[in-house]
Design a protein around this motif. Structure first.
Motif, PDB file in Angstrom:
ATOM      1  N   LEU A  97       0.826  -1.210   0.000  1.00 50.74           N
ATOM      2  CA  LEU A  97       0.000   0.000   0.000  1.00 50.74           C
ATOM      3  C   LEU A  97       0.860   1.260   0.000  1.00 50.74           C
ATOM      4  O   LEU A  97       0.601   2.206  -0.751  1.00 50.74           O
ATOM      5  N   GLN A  98       1.897   1.253   0.831  1.00 51.03           N
ATOM      6  CA  GLN A  98       2.765   2.438   0.842  1.00 51.03           C
ATOM      7  C   GLN A  98       3.521   2.574  -0.472  1.00 51.03           C
ATOM      8  O   GLN A  98       3.805   3.683  -0.921  1.00 51.03           O
ATOM      9  N   MET A  99       3.842   1.441  -1.116  1.00 50.89           N
ATOM     10  CA  MET A  99       4.461   1.490  -2.437  1.00 50.89           C
ATOM     11  C   MET A  99       3.513   2.086  -3.471  1.00 50.89           C
ATOM     12  O   MET A  99       3.938   2.773  -4.406  1.00 50.89           O
ATOM     13  N   SER A 100       2.228   1.789  -3.317  1.00 51.61           N
ATOM     14  CA  SER A 100       1.240   2.119  -4.347  1.00 51.61           C
ATOM     15  C   SER A 100       0.655   3.517  -4.200  1.00 51.61           C
ATOM     16  O   SER A 100       0.098   4.054  -5.171  1.00 51.61           O
ATOM     17  N   LEU A 101       0.727   4.076  -3.002  1.00 53.99           N
ATOM     18  CA  LEU A 101       0.122   5.384  -2.749  1.00 53.99           C
ATOM     19  C   LEU A 101       1.178   6.485  -2.795  1.00 53.99           C
ATOM     20  O   LEU A 101       2.233   6.353  -2.169  1.00 53.99           O
ATOM     21  N   PRO A 102       0.910   7.555  -3.491  1.00 55.35           N
ATOM     22  CA  PRO A 102       1.879   8.652  -3.529  1.00 55.35           C
ATOM     23  C   PRO A 102       1.856   9.457  -2.234  1.00 55.35           C
ATOM     24  O   PRO A 102       0.866   9.461  -1.498  1.00 55.35           O
ATOM     25  N   GLY A 103       2.956  10.119  -1.973  1.00 57.68           N
ATOM     26  CA  GLY A 103       3.001  11.038  -0.842  1.00 57.68           C
ATOM     27  C   GLY A 103       3.611  10.434   0.404  1.00 57.68           C
ATOM     28  O   GLY A 103       3.951   9.248   0.469  1.00 57.68           O
ATOM     29  N   ASP A 104       3.739  11.298   1.401  1.00 57.85           N
ATOM     30  CA  ASP A 104       4.373  10.938   2.661  1.00 57.85           C
ATOM     31  C   ASP A 104       3.350  10.407   3.662  1.00 57.85           C
ATOM     32  O   ASP A 104       2.142  10.442   3.419  1.00 57.85           O
ATOM     33  N   LEU A 105       3.860   9.944   4.796  1.00 54.32           N
ATOM     34  CA  LEU A 105       3.052   9.211   5.764  1.00 54.32           C
ATOM     35  C   LEU A 105       2.822  10.004   7.048  1.00 54.32           C
ATOM     36  O   LEU A 105       3.749  10.565   7.621  1.00 54.32           O
ATOM     37  N   VAL A 106       1.569   9.987   7.504  1.00 52.12           N
ATOM     38  CA  VAL A 106       1.198  10.526   8.819  1.00 52.12           C
ATOM     39  C   VAL A 106       0.890   9.335   9.718  1.00 52.12           C
ATOM     40  O   VAL A 106       0.077   8.471   9.361  1.00 52.12           O
ATOM     41  N   VAL A 107       1.542   9.287  10.881  1.00 54.48           N
ATOM     42  CA  VAL A 107       1.321   8.177  11.819  1.00 54.48           C
ATOM     43  C   VAL A 107       1.073   8.720  13.217  1.00 54.48           C
ATOM     44  O   VAL A 107       1.552   9.795  13.575  1.00 54.48           O
ATOM     45  N   PRO A 108       0.334   7.967  14.030  1.00 53.38           N
ATOM     46  CA  PRO A 108       0.239   8.317  15.444  1.00 53.38           C
ATOM     47  C   PRO A 108       1.606   8.109  16.106  1.00 53.38           C
ATOM     48  O   PRO A 108       2.413   7.309  15.645  1.00 53.38           O
ATOM     49  N   ARG A 109       1.828   8.835  17.176  1.00 52.09           N
ATOM     50  CA  ARG A 109       3.034   8.621  17.991  1.00 52.09           C
ATOM     51  C   ARG A 109       2.607   8.361  19.422  1.00 52.09           C
ATOM     52  O   ARG A 109       2.000   9.239  20.033  1.00 52.09           O
ATOM     53  N   PRO A 110       2.882   7.114  19.928  1.00 50.59           N
ATOM     54  CA  PRO A 110       3.606   5.985  19.346  1.00 50.59           C
ATOM     55  C   PRO A 110       2.742   5.182  18.385  1.00 50.59           C
ATOM     56  O   PRO A 110       1.522   5.330  18.357  1.00 50.59           O
ATOM     57  N   TYR A 115       5.201   0.481  10.542  1.00 49.93           N
ATOM     58  CA  TYR A 115       4.752   1.514   9.600  1.00 49.93           C
ATOM     59  C   TYR A 115       5.893   2.438   9.161  1.00 49.93           C
ATOM     60  O   TYR A 115       6.066   2.706   7.973  1.00 49.93           O
ATOM     61  N   VAL A 116       6.639   2.939  10.116  1.00 49.56           N
ATOM     62  CA  VAL A 116       7.666   3.935   9.802  1.00 49.56           C
ATOM     63  C   VAL A 116       8.823   3.339   9.004  1.00 49.56           C
ATOM     64  O   VAL A 116       9.220   3.920   7.975  1.00 49.56           O
ATOM     65  N   PRO A 117       9.397   2.189   9.398  1.00 49.45           N
ATOM     66  CA  PRO A 117      10.477   1.640   8.575  1.00 49.45           C
ATOM     67  C   PRO A 117      10.057   1.336   7.147  1.00 49.45           C
ATOM     68  O   PRO A 117      10.864   1.477   6.215  1.00 49.45           O
ATOM     69  N   GLN A 118       8.819   0.918   6.944  1.00 48.30           N
ATOM     70  CA  GLN A 118       8.357   0.677   5.584  1.00 48.30           C
ATOM     71  C   GLN A 118       8.376   1.981   4.785  1.00 48.30           C
ATOM     72  O   GLN A 118       8.815   2.015   3.630  1.00 48.30           O
ATOM     73  N   ALA A 119       7.895   3.058   5.398  1.00 50.06           N
ATOM     74  CA  ALA A 119       7.896   4.348   4.707  1.00 50.06           C
ATOM     75  C   ALA A 119       9.316   4.810   4.405  1.00 50.06           C
ATOM     76  O   ALA A 119       9.617   5.287   3.301  1.00 50.06           O
ATOM     77  N   VAL A 120      10.213   4.669   5.388  1.00 55.63           N
ATOM     78  CA  VAL A 120      11.601   5.089   5.210  1.00 55.63           C
ATOM     79  C   VAL A 120      12.258   4.293   4.085  1.00 55.63           C
ATOM     80  O   VAL A 120      12.996   4.842   3.259  1.00 55.63           O
ATOM     81  N   ALA A 121      11.978   2.988   4.039  1.00 61.92           N
ATOM     82  CA  ALA A 121      12.554   2.155   2.987  1.00 61.92           C
ATOM     83  C   ALA A 121      12.117   2.602   1.603  1.00 61.92           C
ATOM     84  O   ALA A 121      12.835   2.398   0.619  1.00 61.92           O
ATOM     85  N   LEU A 122      10.951   3.222   1.529  1.00 63.91           N
ATOM     86  CA  LEU A 122      10.412   3.679   0.247  1.00 63.91           C
ATOM     87  C   LEU A 122      10.759   5.137  -0.042  1.00 63.91           C
ATOM     88  O   LEU A 122      10.294   5.706  -1.040  1.00 63.91           O
ATOM     89  N   GLY A 123      11.553   5.754   0.829  1.00 65.02           N
ATOM     90  CA  GLY A 123      11.957   7.138   0.614  1.00 65.02           C
ATOM     91  C   GLY A 123      10.905   8.164   0.971  1.00 65.02           C
ATOM     92  O   GLY A 123      10.991   9.325   0.571  1.00 65.02           O
ATOM     93  N   LYS A 124       9.905   7.755   1.743  1.00 64.90           N
ATOM     94  CA  LYS A 124       8.862   8.683   2.155  1.00 64.90           C
ATOM     95  C   LYS A 124       9.271   9.407   3.439  1.00 64.90           C
ATOM     96  O   LYS A 124       9.988   8.858   4.283  1.00 64.90           O
ATOM     97  N   ARG A 125       8.801  10.604   3.600  1.00 62.60           N
ATOM     98  CA  ARG A 125       8.952  11.308   4.859  1.00 62.60           C
ATOM     99  C   ARG A 125       7.845  10.853   5.810  1.00 62.60           C
ATOM    100  O   ARG A 125       6.753  10.482   5.378  1.00 62.60           O
ATOM    101  N   VAL A 126       8.141  10.896   7.082  1.00 64.08           N
ATOM    102  CA  VAL A 126       7.183  10.466   8.101  1.00 64.08           C
ATOM    103  C   VAL A 126       6.869  11.637   9.014  1.00 64.08           C
ATOM    104  O   VAL A 126       7.772  12.335   9.487  1.00 64.08           O
TER     105      VAL A 126
END
Length: 418
Positions: A97-110, A115-126
């Motif tokens: 899904l993160q590969m298929s969707l454009p743009g960066d990721l918004v996540v709850p903290r914590p 979620y975050v490592p997947q985004a980082v691996a794809l070059g997305k900002r978190v």
């Protein structure tokens, strides 16, 4: 966190396995694996499906997808089998899904530490947003707009928001009013929602209202789920995703299917046999899940009582099998023992009390916070016999192993300060 590091919960689990193999006595509360015996009918379906050795459709066979669609139908989400994709666990679906969707990721903290490592691996900002006081798994709506608008003003492009309902790591779930508020903001800010609902059937009180974002913002919500948590078959790796109707959903599903065809090909045939049976929810399986969830709730609430009595702060558990304690009220006393952040707190737990926990810094929390996650599902017993006894007991808290494990958890909160 780097993409070259093993997931921290998996790394911790391997470390504890190795240390226990060397004879160390460790109470392992750091790994979120539901510790219950496999329901016998699932084993029968797995064996029956063993003959299905051929490659199947990338998105999953029709029988299994029909069962998943029916599962969603019964949860107020009318679904066509064509909206479903099956996979070897929900993790690869989340990655696709993160590969298929454009743009960066918004996540709850914590948030769950995948979620975050997947985004980082794809070059997305978190873009993390702190959770509200009421629960975890969702960004605080009072802060969400500001984070997204500030990120866009700085040149970033947040377009995806992940929610976890109920939540890992806090063991809570967002009330309907909060879900509605977040869906309205997602529409206003043009965010696609990924709703990770793998713990949906592990809501402690079945009378407690549960609202999926797909009910409120169906055109922009993808729901992921699986059988790892409600049925304690994490190692079997069975996941599913429900995509929205309409052009956006069709585009996302096509992109995920394309990724699947190059990465995992299809869910293994024997597992599709299990999925068709389990998602169809026969009465005997529904009753088993209800008993499992009852056990999760009873033990999690007792572990929470112990924590609060010891002076820690913690949201009361309402779903899944986790607690996310905060020992900030005890900071001064802990500092006398060299504990100043979540990493040193987790280290002291393990080395001084023999209890393994997952530090909050591994879950995207502020490193200086004194927060950590425990998985209360690890308190049911080390053997299938003990776990089955806990599952069958009218009062599992009275069983020797459960009582002893809870006592050890209580003692660890005292030994931290010795």
């Amino acid at each position: 966190m780097t993409t070259r590091s093993i997931s921290p919960n998996m790394a911790l689990d391997q470390l504890i396995i190795e240390r226990k193999a060397r004879g160390e006595d460790i109470l392992h509360l750091g790994f979120g694996e539901s510790r219950l015996p496999v329901f016998p009918a699932l084993i029968e379906r797995l064996m029956a499906g063993a003959k299905n050795s051929a490659y199947g459709p990338v998105v999953g066979g029709l029988a299994a997808r029909r069962a998943v669609a029916g599962w969603f139908d019964r949860r107020r989400l009318p679904t066509d089998p064509g909206q479903i994709v099956l996979a070897p666990g929900s993790k690869p679906l989340l990655m696709a899904l993160q590969m298929s969707l454009p743009g960066d990721l918004v996540v709850p903290r914590p948030a769950w530490n995948t979620y975050v490592p997947q985004a980082v691996a794809l070059g997305k900002r978190v873009h993390p947003v702190p959770i509200p006081e009421a629960c975890g798994g969702v960004p605080d709506p009072a802060l969400l707009r500001g984070v997204v608008e500030d990120a866009r003003a700085a040149g970033a492009n947040p377009r995806i928001m992940i929610l976890t309902l109920p939540d890992n790591p806090t063991g809570t779930h967002a009330p309907p009013a909060l879900v509605r508020e977040l869906c309205a903001l997602a529409q206003e800010l043009d965010l696609v929602i990924i709703s990770d609902e793998i713990y949906r059937d592990v809501l402690h009180d079945p009378r407690e209202p549960f609202l999926s974002p797909a009910e409120i913002a169906p055109e922009r919500t993808v729901v992921t789920t699986g059988l790892s948590k409600n049925l304690a078959i994490g190692g079997w790796r069975i996941g599913a995703a429900r995509f929205p109707e309409g052009p956006l959903g069709e585009d996302i599903r096509a992109a995920v299917a394309a990724a699947a065809s190059e990465v995992w090909s299809n869910l293994a045939g024997p597992m599709q046999e299990v999925a068709a049976y389990a998602f169809d929810e026969p009465p005997e399986l529904t009753e088993h899940i209800a008993r499992s969830t009852r056990l999760h709730g009873i033990v999690a609430r007792r572990a929470h009582e112990i924590l609060v009595k010891a002076g820690g702060a913690c949201r009361p558990p309402t779903g899944a099998f986790y607690l996310y304690p905060d020992l900030e009220p005890l900071r001064d006393a802990l500092a006398e023992h060299g504990v100043t952040d979540s990493a040193s707190l987790a280290h002291r737990f393990l080395e001084h009390t023999g209890v393994a926990v997952l530090g909050g810094h591994h879950l995207g929390d502020l490193p200086q916070a004194l927060r950590f996650r425990i998985a209360t599902c690890q308190l049911y017993g080390p053997t299938e016999e003990a776990q089955q006894e806990a599952l069958d007991a009218a009062d599992p808290l009275q069983l020797p192993y459960v009582s002893q494990a809870l006592s050890r958890w209580e003692e660890s909160l005292v030994r931290l300060f010795r």
